[in-house]
Design a protein around this motif. Structure first.
Motif: not given
Length: 438
Positions: A295, A298-299, A336, A340, A431
């Motif tokens: 994740i 992906a970000l 993005r 995710a 995050l």
């Protein structure tokens, strides 16, 4: 000889099942006690029987279950003789004992009602047809049931019958979604305040504070008379009636407080899940924790911020709206976030936690503000399938809700809330919150 035959038969017992890749609905644990056996008055015969049965040992056998993950093993305990069965106390020159076989099924308390049926009808039918007894736990925190019968075949067939019931229940709307992967927005107090003000304005409760509005009783939710010349709830002349030509009611529009989303639970939904027992919840937690690195990748290791602006209708027209939501714009482009979300969707699907129909759904990020599905029904409440959102759109259709950082990703449990009012957090991932500089 009859006792030895039964023991040999039990030792050779095999149970055919098919293994698939999804998470098991339940695990089986076999046990049985006693043997059908008549013993005469000869002490030598009884001693010989005891000696023969002492040689029987427990063995391990793999038992696989439909919709079960690989490497599921349960202990199969061979029939054993209860010492009290062969007591020296005799009555009428002989004694008898009864075969007792049982299976423990980890089902999940949310599925008990489907096994019982209305008024216990389904449970009674299974028990009568198969000669078994289904025992439900006394505590609501327990998730297993026990099937007792006089033969391994009867309890096995009953468990297969119950599995078919569970399969059908899981796929039906009758079993609601219990969990979801969420991006919480209610952590921003200013956004929560804006949502309370929005509700108060539409409902005509401008004089109430957010806390007073959120804790209003059922009496406070009664129909409000609204003068459309002062508060533009509708963008068209109200229908004429013998008693009023200038006023309409929220009830006429299908609007009441219950269809508004609680601002303290405001969020974006990534994936809906049906996790009906602790095993599936634990699996979901492990999956989420296991993909944290993917994740982040992906970000791009960068913070995730979104902007909410205006309102829109999910399906149909504003005159017959079912869901009204605030469109989501990802700051810096939505690629993005979508990447995710794809990582999350694929991981949970691979783990067997996503229903087939949900696996085919295309994700549309949105922040729901009104939904008729949440409508509270009473005997006097009309059953609206929709509400008229045209007046709401006229006033809030271009509302600037603001820009917000999303610092966390949650595995949330529906209908259960933490102290802050948000859905119970089963697991979470932090995050990025600071911009990384190369």
């Amino acid at each position: 000889m009859l006792a030895l035959f039964r023991v040999e038969r039990a030792l050779n017992l095999t149970i055919p099942y098919h293994i698939s890749k999804s998470v098991p609905y339940f695990q089986r644990c076999y046990s049985c006690g006693g043997m059908n056996n008549k013993v005469g008055g000869n002490n030598n015969n009884r001693a010989e029987e005891r000696k023969k049965h002492k040689s029987i040992a427990s063995v391990w056998r793999p038992v696989s279950i439909q919709t079960c993950s690989a490497d599921v093993r349960t202990e199969l305990t061979e029939p054993h003789i209860n010492p009290t069965t062969f007591s020296d106390k005799e009555e009428g020159g002989s004694m008898s004992s009864t075969d007792k076989h049982s299976i423990s099924l980890q089902v999940g308390s949310s599925l008990f009602r489907f096994i019982k049926g209305k008024g216990g009808s389904i449970q009674s039918t299974i028990e009568e047809e198969m000669g078994i007894k289904i025992i439900f736990p006394s505590s609501s925190n327990e998730e297993s049931i026990i099937i007792e019968g006089t033969s391994p075949d009867s309890v096995t067939r009953a468990s297969e019958r119950i599995q078919l019931i569970i399969d059908a229940a899981v796929k039906s709307p009758a079993l609601d979604y219990s969990h979801f992967v969420s991006l919480p927005l209610a952590i921003h107090p200013q956004l929560v305040d804006k949502l309370f003000n929005f509700q108060n304005s539409v409902l005509g409760l401008q004089n109430l504070t957010p806390n007073e509005a959120s804790s209003s009783s059922s009496k406070d939710r009664e129909t409000f008379k609204v003068d459309v010349t002062k508060i533009p709830l509708v963008s068209y002349p109200p229908k004429s009636s013998p008693t009023s030509t200038s006023k309409t009611t929220l009830s006429d529009l299908g609007i009441d407080k219950s269809i508004f989303i609680n601002p303290k639970t405001f969020h974006l939904t990534v994936l809906m899940l049906k996790l009906w027992n602790k095993e599936r919840v634990d699996t979901a937690v492990k999956i989420l924790k296991g993909i944290e690195g993917e994740i982040m990748e992906a970000l791009g290791g960068q913070p995730l911020s979104i902007k909410l602006k205006g309102l829109d209708c999910m399906k149909g027209s504003f005159a017959k709206a079912r869901v009204l939501y605030a469109p989501v714009e990802v700051v810096g482009g939505e690629d993005r976030l979508l990447r995710a979300c794809k990582v999350i969707h694929e991981a949970f699907t691979k783990g067997g936690l996503v229903l087939e129909k949900d696996a085919k759904q295309t994700l549309k990020l949105h922040a729901t503000v009104m939904n008729v599905r949440h409508r509270k029904r009473t005997k006097t409440t009309k059953k609206y399938d929709s509400f008229d959102a045209r007046g709401v759109m006229e006033k809030y259709g271009s509302e600037e809700w603001g820009e917000y950082l999303i610092p966390q990703l949650h595995l949330s449990q529906r209908f259960v809330y933490d102290e802050d009012g948000y859905y119970h957090r089963c697991a979470s991932i932090l995050l990025p919150q600071n911009v990384q500089v190369d």
